[in-house]
Design an enzyme around this catalytic site. Structure first.
Site, PDB file in Angstrom:
ATOM      1  N   LYS A  43       0.860  -1.191   0.000  1.00  0.00           N
ATOM      2  CA  LYS A  43       0.000   0.000   0.000  1.00  0.00           C
ATOM      3  C   LYS A  43       0.887   1.229   0.000  1.00  0.00           C
ATOM      4  O   LYS A  43       2.020   1.180   0.472  1.00  0.00           O
ATOM      5  CB  LYS A  43      -0.873   0.020   1.263  1.00  0.00           C
TER       6      LYS A  43
ATOM      7  N   GLY B 145      -5.588   2.589  -7.410  1.00  0.00           N
ATOM      8  CA  GLY B 145      -6.309   3.654  -6.733  1.00  0.00           C
ATOM      9  C   GLY B 145      -6.693   3.297  -5.305  1.00  0.00           C
ATOM     10  O   GLY B 145      -6.618   2.145  -4.884  1.00  0.00           O
ATOM     11  N   ASP B 146      -7.088   4.309  -4.571  1.00  0.00           N
ATOM     12  CA  ASP B 146      -7.675   4.180  -3.235  1.00  0.00           C
ATOM     13  C   ASP B 146      -8.325   5.550  -2.988  1.00  0.00           C
ATOM     14  O   ASP B 146      -8.518   6.312  -3.949  1.00  0.00           O
ATOM     15  CB  ASP B 146      -6.599   3.843  -2.185  1.00  0.00           C
TER      16      ASP B 146
ATOM     17  N   SER C  77      -8.365  -5.734 -10.313  1.00  0.00           N
ATOM     18  CA  SER C  77      -7.034  -5.230 -10.662  1.00  0.00           C
ATOM     19  C   SER C  77      -6.147  -6.380 -11.130  1.00  0.00           C
ATOM     20  O   SER C  77      -5.384  -6.244 -12.083  1.00  0.00           O
ATOM     21  CB  SER C  77      -6.376  -4.570  -9.443  1.00  0.00           C
TER      22      SER C  77
HETATM   23  N1  GLU Z   1      -7.388   0.270  -2.880  1.00  0.00           N
HETATM   24  C1  GLU Z   1      -8.137  -0.922  -3.182  1.00  0.00           C
HETATM   25  C2  GLU Z   1      -8.138  -1.828  -1.967  1.00  0.00           C
HETATM   26  O1  GLU Z   1      -8.177  -1.342  -0.865  1.00  0.00           O
HETATM   27  C3  GLU Z   1      -7.704  -1.584  -4.479  1.00  0.00           C
HETATM   28  C4  GLU Z   1      -6.273  -1.969  -4.588  1.00  0.00           C
HETATM   29  C5  GLU Z   1      -5.856  -2.463  -5.962  1.00  0.00           C
HETATM   30  O2  GLU Z   1      -6.668  -2.517  -6.860  1.00  0.00           O
HETATM   31  O3  GLU Z   1      -4.671  -2.799  -6.093  1.00  0.00           O
HETATM   32  O4  GLU Z   1      -8.182  -3.022  -2.060  1.00  0.00           O
END
Ligand code: GLU
Length: 444
Positions: free
Chosen positions: A126, A165-166, A376
């Protein structure tokens, strides 16, 4: 002292200033007790839990950029590469003023188990920054994203670490980051997911977290003899997850009556108008007051309050620790049947316990919001084979993945005598695969 307690004490001592990270570790290790106890000697000798709770590496860097007035601004960038036992690091980039190393570590830690639950080969990571895209011009956002990637590009790659994204990072930010990565490295590769459809993005990725949340919620309801028809749903948040959760819930015949943002919330007894919500949030990037102004049936309230509305299903889709003990009590008293998390760790530990002890079905985010990262991983697959699948193909795979997750966490909970405890089920099922891979790969 048991091995779990020993490691918990050590983690607390080492990370005392990171409450969200400690909360996530405590939830996971606590529910892993029966699994750890069954293998205590081996895991202790291998220092498995010490290795699992210590990131592979933490990258922290300066992100200087120039604002529209010509003033230089400085933000802090982070990437925590937590665990790559089962695949390249994978996880989003959060852009929000609240971001610090503890938040990124909690999210990265959760991501290990979530990614494992998808059944796809992705490890946990992350990142993000304390940069706030709200109120910034497109040029300012681009300047930030280019500077951010100018440092981060050294550490990522299609087979190394694939950010996405997040909160605060959507298609616009991913586009700017992808352009800068390509420019610096000369590589046209699937290094980021959530890309635009014209340059390697996957159909249904935008919708995936919200849709996935509803696919697992429907399966949960079905397995408890209920359906989605005419169910009243309270959703919190109004970002990507909330919008597509509301859309799918309504397609399934439920009625979504609330959404919220950081300053207030909407109660719309006629059902949220998802198209209007999309216009306000995705196009105008405006506040929910604009939604209320454009819709007669909507009431706008300042502050927080979504969980006081009577509902059958609660879907917290905003951010961590947004559903507290008092909210859990209110939901249970109002006859709420299920709480399924769309955000990461939106329910506090006490609230979770209260819901579980008071007959409210509860699925934690690492299982119920895994549809985003799963899709993803499907984007990565499409990039590797240089093909793109139809919306229907991706959506069908997503649905199957979410149904599988439900049954895997349900089975795992049953295997350890904790039927119906989907938190334990998710942690155990997610852990087993990662633990096996770590042990097989030796001391690393
Ligand atoms: N941010 C998203 C999560 O919390 C997606 C992460 C991603 O697609 O790599 O899982």
């Amino acid at each position: 002292m048991s091995y779990v307690d020993e490691v918990l004490a050590r983690v607390k001592e080492k990370n005392a200033s990171e409450p969200e990270f400690l909360q996530a570790v405590e939830e996971v290790l606590d529910s892993l007790r029966p699994v750890i106890e069954a293998n205590e000697e081996k895991y202790r000798k291998e220092a498995l839990l010490e290795r699992l709770t210590e990131p592979d590496r933490q990258i922290k860097f300066r992100v200087p950029w120039v604002d529209d007035k010509g003033q230089v601004q400085v933000n802090t960038g982070y990437r925590v590469q937590f665990n790559n036992a089962i695949g390249p690091y994978k996880g989003g980039l959060r852009l929000h003023p609240s971001v610090n190393i503890g938040i990124i570590k909690f999210l990265g830690f959760e991501q290990i188990f979530k990614n494992s639950l998808t059944g796809l080969p992705i490890g946990g990571g992350k990142g993000g920054s304390d940069f706030d895209p709200k109120g910034k011009s497109d040029r300012e956002v681009m300047a930030f994203c280019q500077s951010f990637i100018t440092e981060l590009y050294k550490y990522i790659g299609a087979d190394v670490d694939v950010p996405a994204g997040d909160i605060g990072t959507g298609a616009r930010e991913i586009g700017y980051m992808y352009g800068q990565y390509k420019r610096i490295t000369g590589l046209y590769e699937g290094v980021l997911t959530g890309k635009g459809l014209t340059f390697g993005g996957s159909l249904a990725r935008t919708e995936a977290t919200g849709y996935g949340l509803l696919y697992i919620t429907r399966e949960l309801m079905k397995c408890h003899g209920m359906d989605m028809k005419d169910k009243i749903c309270c959703v919190s948040g109004s970002g990507n997850v909330a919008i597509y959760a509301a859309q799918k819930a309504q397609q399934m015949g439920a009625k979504v009556v609330t959404v919220s943002d950081s300053t207030g919330w909407i109660y719309d007894p006629e059902g949220i108008d998802v198209e209007l919500l999309k216009e306000v949030k995705e196009v105008k990037r405006a506040r929910l007051t604009e939604y209320a102004a454009a819709r007669k049936s909507a009431e706008y309230h300042e502050g927080r309050g979504v969980w006081q509305i009577k509902c059958d299903i609660a879907l917290p889709c905003a951010t961590q620790n947004e559903l507290h003990l008092e909210d859990a009590k209110q939901l249970a008293a109002n006859g709420c049947k299920a709480v399924c998390e769309g955000a990461n760790m939106p329910t506090t530990l006490e609230a979770t316990k209260y819901l579980q002890d008071n007959g409210v079905l509860f699925i934690c985010g690492k299982a119920s919001n895994a549809g985003g990262v799963a899709t993803s991983a499907l984007e990565m697959t499409q990039n590797s084979e240089r093909l793109s699948w139809t919306f229907e193909e991706v959506d069908a795979k997503l649905e199957q993945i979410m149904v599988n997750i439900y049954h895997n966490i349900d089975d795992a909970a049953k295997r350890y005598g904790m039927e119906g405890n989907y938190v334990a089920g998710a942690n155990i099922a997610g852990f087993e695969k990662v633990a096996n891979a770590m042990l097989a790969q030796g001391v690393c």
